[in-house]
Design an enzyme around this catalytic site. Sequence first.
Site, PDB file in Angstrom:
ATOM      1  N   GLU A  11       6.541 -16.486  -2.431  1.00  0.00           N
ATOM      2  CA  GLU A  11       7.055 -16.506  -1.054  1.00  0.00           C
ATOM      3  C   GLU A  11       8.498 -17.014  -1.014  1.00  0.00           C
ATOM      4  O   GLU A  11       9.318 -16.533  -0.229  1.00  0.00           O
ATOM      5  CB  GLU A  11       6.159 -17.377  -0.164  1.00  0.00           C
ATOM      6  CG  GLU A  11       4.758 -16.843   0.017  1.00  0.00           C
ATOM      7  CD  GLU A  11       4.745 -15.461   0.635  1.00  0.00           C
ATOM      8  OE1 GLU A  11       5.483 -15.235   1.619  1.00  0.00           O
ATOM      9  OE2 GLU A  11       4.013 -14.595   0.121  1.00  0.00           O
TER      10      GLU A  11
ATOM     11  N   TRP B  49      10.489 -14.153  -2.048  1.00  0.00           N
ATOM     12  CA  TRP B  49      10.630 -13.132  -0.992  1.00  0.00           C
ATOM     13  C   TRP B  49      11.879 -13.409  -0.154  1.00  0.00           C
ATOM     14  O   TRP B  49      12.574 -12.482   0.282  1.00  0.00           O
ATOM     15  CB  TRP B  49       9.384 -13.111  -0.113  1.00  0.00           C
ATOM     16  CG  TRP B  49       9.452 -12.115   1.011  1.00  0.00           C
ATOM     17  CD1 TRP B  49       9.908 -12.319   2.272  1.00  0.00           C
ATOM     18  CD2 TRP B  49       9.049 -10.738   0.954  1.00  0.00           C
ATOM     19  NE1 TRP B  49       9.819 -11.173   3.022  1.00  0.00           N
ATOM     20  CE2 TRP B  49       9.287 -10.179   2.231  1.00  0.00           C
ATOM     21  CE3 TRP B  49       8.499  -9.927  -0.045  1.00  0.00           C
ATOM     22  CZ2 TRP B  49       9.000  -8.841   2.544  1.00  0.00           C
ATOM     23  CZ3 TRP B  49       8.222  -8.599   0.262  1.00  0.00           C
ATOM     24  CH2 TRP B  49       8.474  -8.069   1.542  1.00  0.00           C
TER      25      TRP B  49
ATOM     26  N   TRP C 270       9.510   5.533  20.687  1.00  0.00           N
ATOM     27  CA  TRP C 270       8.960   4.281  21.181  1.00  0.00           C
ATOM     28  C   TRP C 270       8.756   4.367  22.686  1.00  0.00           C
ATOM     29  O   TRP C 270       9.492   5.062  23.382  1.00  0.00           O
ATOM     30  CB  TRP C 270       9.903   3.120  20.863  1.00  0.00           C
ATOM     31  CG  TRP C 270      10.219   2.951  19.416  1.00  0.00           C
ATOM     32  CD1 TRP C 270      11.405   3.215  18.802  1.00  0.00           C
ATOM     33  CD2 TRP C 270       9.344   2.457  18.396  1.00  0.00           C
ATOM     34  NE1 TRP C 270      11.333   2.935  17.462  1.00  0.00           N
ATOM     35  CE2 TRP C 270      10.082   2.468  17.178  1.00  0.00           C
ATOM     36  CE3 TRP C 270       8.030   2.025  18.376  1.00  0.00           C
ATOM     37  CZ2 TRP C 270       9.535   2.049  15.970  1.00  0.00           C
ATOM     38  CZ3 TRP C 270       7.483   1.617  17.160  1.00  0.00           C
ATOM     39  CH2 TRP C 270       8.230   1.622  15.988  1.00  0.00           C
TER      40      TRP C 270
ATOM     41  N   TRP D 234       9.976  -7.715   9.832  1.00  0.00           N
ATOM     42  CA  TRP D 234       9.645  -6.793  10.922  1.00  0.00           C
ATOM     43  C   TRP D 234       9.601  -5.357  10.430  1.00  0.00           C
ATOM     44  O   TRP D 234       8.711  -4.584  10.794  1.00  0.00           O
ATOM     45  CB  TRP D 234      10.632  -6.954  12.079  1.00  0.00           C
ATOM     46  CG  TRP D 234      10.170  -7.991  13.055  1.00  0.00           C
ATOM     47  CD1 TRP D 234      10.512  -9.304  13.081  1.00  0.00           C
ATOM     48  CD2 TRP D 234       9.236  -7.793  14.122  1.00  0.00           C
ATOM     49  NE1 TRP D 234       9.846  -9.948  14.114  1.00  0.00           N
ATOM     50  CE2 TRP D 234       9.061  -9.041  14.767  1.00  0.00           C
ATOM     51  CE3 TRP D 234       8.532  -6.703  14.610  1.00  0.00           C
ATOM     52  CZ2 TRP D 234       8.214  -9.213  15.862  1.00  0.00           C
ATOM     53  CZ3 TRP D 234       7.684  -6.865  15.704  1.00  0.00           C
ATOM     54  CH2 TRP D 234       7.533  -8.110  16.306  1.00  0.00           C
TER      55      TRP D 234
ATOM     56  N   TRP E 218      10.271  -2.104  17.158  1.00  0.00           N
ATOM     57  CA  TRP E 218      10.246  -3.354  16.397  1.00  0.00           C
ATOM     58  C   TRP E 218      11.465  -4.221  16.663  1.00  0.00           C
ATOM     59  O   TRP E 218      11.404  -5.447  16.547  1.00  0.00           O
ATOM     60  CB  TRP E 218      10.132  -3.073  14.896  1.00  0.00           C
ATOM     61  CG  TRP E 218      11.292  -2.329  14.284  1.00  0.00           C
ATOM     62  CD1 TRP E 218      11.414  -0.981  14.108  1.00  0.00           C
ATOM     63  CD2 TRP E 218      12.503  -2.903  13.761  1.00  0.00           C
ATOM     64  NE1 TRP E 218      12.618  -0.677  13.509  1.00  0.00           N
ATOM     65  CE2 TRP E 218      13.301  -1.831  13.277  1.00  0.00           C
ATOM     66  CE3 TRP E 218      12.977  -4.209  13.639  1.00  0.00           C
ATOM     67  CZ2 TRP E 218      14.557  -2.032  12.703  1.00  0.00           C
ATOM     68  CZ3 TRP E 218      14.225  -4.405  13.066  1.00  0.00           C
ATOM     69  CH2 TRP E 218      15.004  -3.337  12.610  1.00  0.00           C
TER      70      TRP E 218
ATOM     71  N   ASN F  34       2.127 -17.518   9.266  1.00  0.00           N
ATOM     72  CA  ASN F  34       2.594 -16.270   8.679  1.00  0.00           C
ATOM     73  C   ASN F  34       1.617 -15.117   8.865  1.00  0.00           C
ATOM     74  O   ASN F  34       2.017 -13.993   9.194  1.00  0.00           O
ATOM     75  CB  ASN F  34       2.881 -16.452   7.190  1.00  0.00           C
ATOM     76  CG  ASN F  34       3.450 -15.196   6.560  1.00  0.00           C
ATOM     77  OD1 ASN F  34       4.516 -14.732   6.944  1.00  0.00           O
ATOM     78  ND2 ASN F  34       2.734 -14.618   5.601  1.00  0.00           N
TER      79      ASN F  34
END
Length: 455
Positions: free
Chosen positions: A263, A266, A294, A373, A350, A332
């Site tokens: 993590e 990341w 959208w 996202w 998004w 998370n």
Amino acid sequence: MTTILWLRRDLRLTDQAALIAAAQEGPVIPVYILDDETPKHRSMGAASRWWLHHSLAALDSSLRDQGSRLILRRGKSEAVLTALARETGAIRVHCLRHYEPWWRNAERAVGQALDLVCHDGNYLAPPGSVITGAGQPYRIYTPFWRALQERMPPPTPLPAPQGIAAPKIWPESDSLAEWKLLPEKPDWAEGFREEWRPGEAGARERLEDFLPRVAAYAIARNLPSDEGSSRLSPHLHFGEISPATIWHRVAGAEGDPTAFLKEIAWRDYAQNVILQFPDYGTRNGRTALDGLRWRTGTAADADLRAWQQGRTGYPIVDAGMRQLWTTGWMHNRVRMITASFLVKHLLIDWRLGEAWFWDCLVDADYASNSVNWQWTAGTGVDSNMFVRIMAPLSQSEKFAAGGYIRAWVPELAHLPDAAIHDPEAAGCRPDNYPAKIIGHREGRARALEALKKVQ
């Protein structure tokens, strides 16, 4: 020779390469510039400003313990630093390198006006330095992680300087109160104050508290009702603790730390993505989905507000959104569920969700926020496929979120585990809790139909 230490998201004394280099040269003027002009629409959100106020206060206190202090100025970084150098006679500026597109632009501008020395230290490895055999940066996380491991562990963290030489005359400084970073009317930060202790000391406390739980992280991180998360993300974002410090402490703890270290990696990966795609916060990584229609209009706007307020009728989603509003942070696993719900079930862009998180998260980070996202939305260069649609009700039950829902959705606190994940289906939805704004199957079908139109 007096030097300037330009601080941004690196608000610490320990393992701070720019500070150490500046201190070795002579007197140091540490300065933080509240620059809303350079990032423009990416200036910090309200939650981040709350954190910044307290982090700057803590840093100034630490600096004063070392015989120094923090100078506060407001304006465009290049202009402020040039003026400060002229006032003080300083000819060199030290800073930690940043990779957001606006900070890269600012570093170029400052470097043209002054002798700017940029140092690494905010990431495990300098973004852009972990490359493929063909000499290209990675776009996919898994091979990036494998390559990064070959360079680990990171360098041993450097101790804070023992005393920081002060200039003969300190330049003028704004007062922190003048910046009005804290909410007043209304004061919505009570939950923030209960949850967080910004600053380097608070970061160390969080890390030490987490170490006994490292071994359980691989499982516990997915359980919203469990205290499995480290909650180090805002401290990392503001640079109150270095990732190298965390790596070395966690690697020495009992148990296998791999899940947690991945993590931390990341975060490095996300920086590598925005280095390749500076506009990743506004543009799809997969252009094939640029034509996705959208939802917009009155009904979509109402659904967006319901999502923001935690009034969707999906308890796990509502719990997450209320935790976010109250504390500036969200678990998370629940971040993924709430994001997927907005994008897939509600078919809302998004970017609107990312903007809401940007304003509400104390750990709002351009790279991580954008990459996460787009991963959830299926639009990223490395992401979930759009057709993979999280089922929030089964996710809630699978990850035993009953206690979490009771904590953040008090209207449902009296319900048993068998009903709390979906009180509407169980026939016991309280009158003061909303019905689902869309059914799971209906939302899924609408999302897949929208996808068909761009394939």
